[in-house]
Design a protein around this motif. Structure first.
Motif: not given
Length: 491
Positions: A263-264, A437-438, A272, A126, A129, A266, A434-435, A268-269
């Motif tokens: 959890e980020s 992707k990171m 990213f 995180s 991100k 929207v 999301s996970r 921030e996502e």
């Protein structure tokens, strides 16, 4: 004489008391100054440690971290502590043995240690991100961020519309339906032959080519051979995933509250995802260093091979374009009339006139699929394709579908107001877990860093983000003090 002696003794007592109070005050001030000096020295030691951030990581990926492995490939917390202890000793004593008494309060450093720290990979990465989103926000500016969010909203709506239509557009299912019709026609013909019935078989119009059979041939070809533009070469690179962050057991921080969020938001996502497009290579702009060239495709697909990752992305693009193209065909009455006429011919050849509605639906799906091949070929060639077609932007007539076997590149239309390959990658990144992707991004940062000189052992789970330390000092006449301080790039 007696009275004068009494006054002298009284003054002496008062002077002794005053001097004692003065010395006690001076000692208290001395200890207070020593405490300030201790805290200041520890703070400066922490600042000095975090000033040793990895400059290559900052220049290439705009991320602030201290390489805790010192290029060795595993955490070197003892060395990091030793460096910080030397810096503190140098600040306090102007030497590194920690015993010089030329400072306020005659300080002596007894020792200390690192009591907690967090790493880049903690909390699912995180902190990476957060830094990436902050960089993109500063880079784009308020206006740029607003435009990006508006574009993302439109793209998300488009992706949702395509997702809703996806179930009815699988060309494989349509071909299965057509095969079922052919089997039914053959069974009925066999029954007529056994019964001795004779029927005059219809003849197809001159130059008529069944588009469904053409799509069958196209489906039997390799997916990349269908869409790869002339002159474009494929990357054959592969990457051993077990050596990257997602394929091994990671180091974890200890003793500190993890500053990142699981959890980020929207925004921030979205930022990213934009960061990934800016810093990772893809088919339209391959990464020149060693390792995978199509890094964004890897983050979307997660395979060890550039070719396999590109195949997965192309398959998704074909489905997306197929859905959009099918929506246009449903709404274009002229094209529906052409499809209905062709369906009548095919149904009559099968001796199944009642199957016209089914054949018409199969033809619509096949036509949408064929148009999608030209769309994706254009995207990979660097052209733009409108999200939803109009009659003027449609490329392929029903009778031209067989030309796809020979390329038909002259039929492509480049819509400058349309969407590029990167725009579609942005959508696919937006719907990626999301996970995952990171995890893919951490892998690609590691891979990119290891291509740099002297960074062959670089590991993201050895990158220090925050730390907390504790040091013990003796000041004055045996007074012991402990200083606990924390610092990091999030503070």
């Amino acid at each position: 004489m007696h009275e004068k002696g009494s006054i002298t003794a009284y003054l002496s007592l008062i002077l002794v008391l005053m001097i004692s109070l003065l010395l006690a005050g001076l000692y208290s001030v001395q200890l207070a100054g020593a405490r300030v000096q201790m805290v200041s020295a520890v703070d400066q030691g922490l600042y000095s440690l975090f000033a040793r951030y990895d400059r290559t990581l900052l220049e290439r990926y705009q991320l602030f971290y201290v390489d805790g492995s010192r290029g060795q490939g595993d955490m070197q917390m003892g060395k990091l502590y030793g460096t910080m202890e030397e810096d503190i000793a140098r600040i306090l004593f102007n030497r590194v043995d920690g015993n010089h008494n030329g400072n306020i309060g005659d300080l002596v450093m007894q020792g200390g240690g690192i009591t907690g720290y967090t790493l880049a990979t903690d909390s699912g990465g995180s902190s990476v991100k957060e830094q990436a989103a902050a960089y993109m926000k500063a880079s784009l500016g308020a206006q740029g961020v607003r435009l990006l969010l508006e574009k993302n909203s439109r793209d998300r709506d488009m992706a949702q519309n395509m997702e809703n239509a996806r179930e009815s557009i699988e060309a494989g299912e349509s071909l299965d339906q057509y095969d079922h019709l052919k089997e039914q026609a053959e069974q009925e013909q066999e029954a007529r032959d056994e019964a001795g019935e004779e029927m005059m078989l219809p003849e197809a119009p001159e130059d008529f080519v069944n588009p469904i059979e053409t799509v069958r041939e196209l489906k039997q070809l390799g997916i990349l051979s269908l869409v790869l533009p002339d002159g474009k070469e494929l990357s054959g690179r592969t990457q051993e995933l077990s050596a990257l962050a997602s394929g091994r057991k990671l180091e974890t921080g200890m003793g500190m509250y993890e500053t990142g969020r699981e959890e980020s938001g929207v925004t921030e996502e979205i930022l990213f995802g934009e960061y990934i497009l800016q810093h990772c290579g893809n088919f339209s702009s391959p990464q020149p260093c060693e390792g995978l060239a199509y890094q964004a495709e890897y983050i979307i697909q997660g395979n060890h091979s550039d070719i396999v990752n590109l195949k997965g992305v192309v398959h998704k693009l074909l489905l997306m374009r197929e859905a959009a193209n099918l929506l246009h065909l449903y709404q274009d009455q002229a094209k529906r009339a052409q499809t209905r006429a062709a369906a009548g011919v095919i149904a009559s050849l099968l001796l199944l006139p009642e199957a016209v509605p089914v054949v018409e639906q199969i033809l619509l799906v096949c036509w949408a699929y064929a148009e999608s091949i030209l769309d994706v070929r254009g995207l990979l060639a660097g052209e733009k394709v409108p999200a939803f077609k109009e009659a003027s932007s449609w490329q392929l007539t029903l009778s031209n579908i067989p030309r796809l076997l020979d390329g038909a590149d002259d039929l492509r239309k480049n819509d400058r107001k349309g969407m590029s390959y990167n725009d579609y990658l942005r959508i696919l990144l937006g719907i990626r877990n999301s996970r995952q992707k990171m995890a893919g991004c951490l892998d690609m940062i590691e891979m990119g860093m290891r291509a740099e000189e002297g960074k062959s052992n670089f590991r993201m789970d050895c990158c220090l983000y925050t730390t907390e330390v504790q040091f013990s000092f003796i000041a004055g006449k045996g007074n012991t003090y402990e200083v606990i301080r924390g610092y990091g790039y999030d503070m």
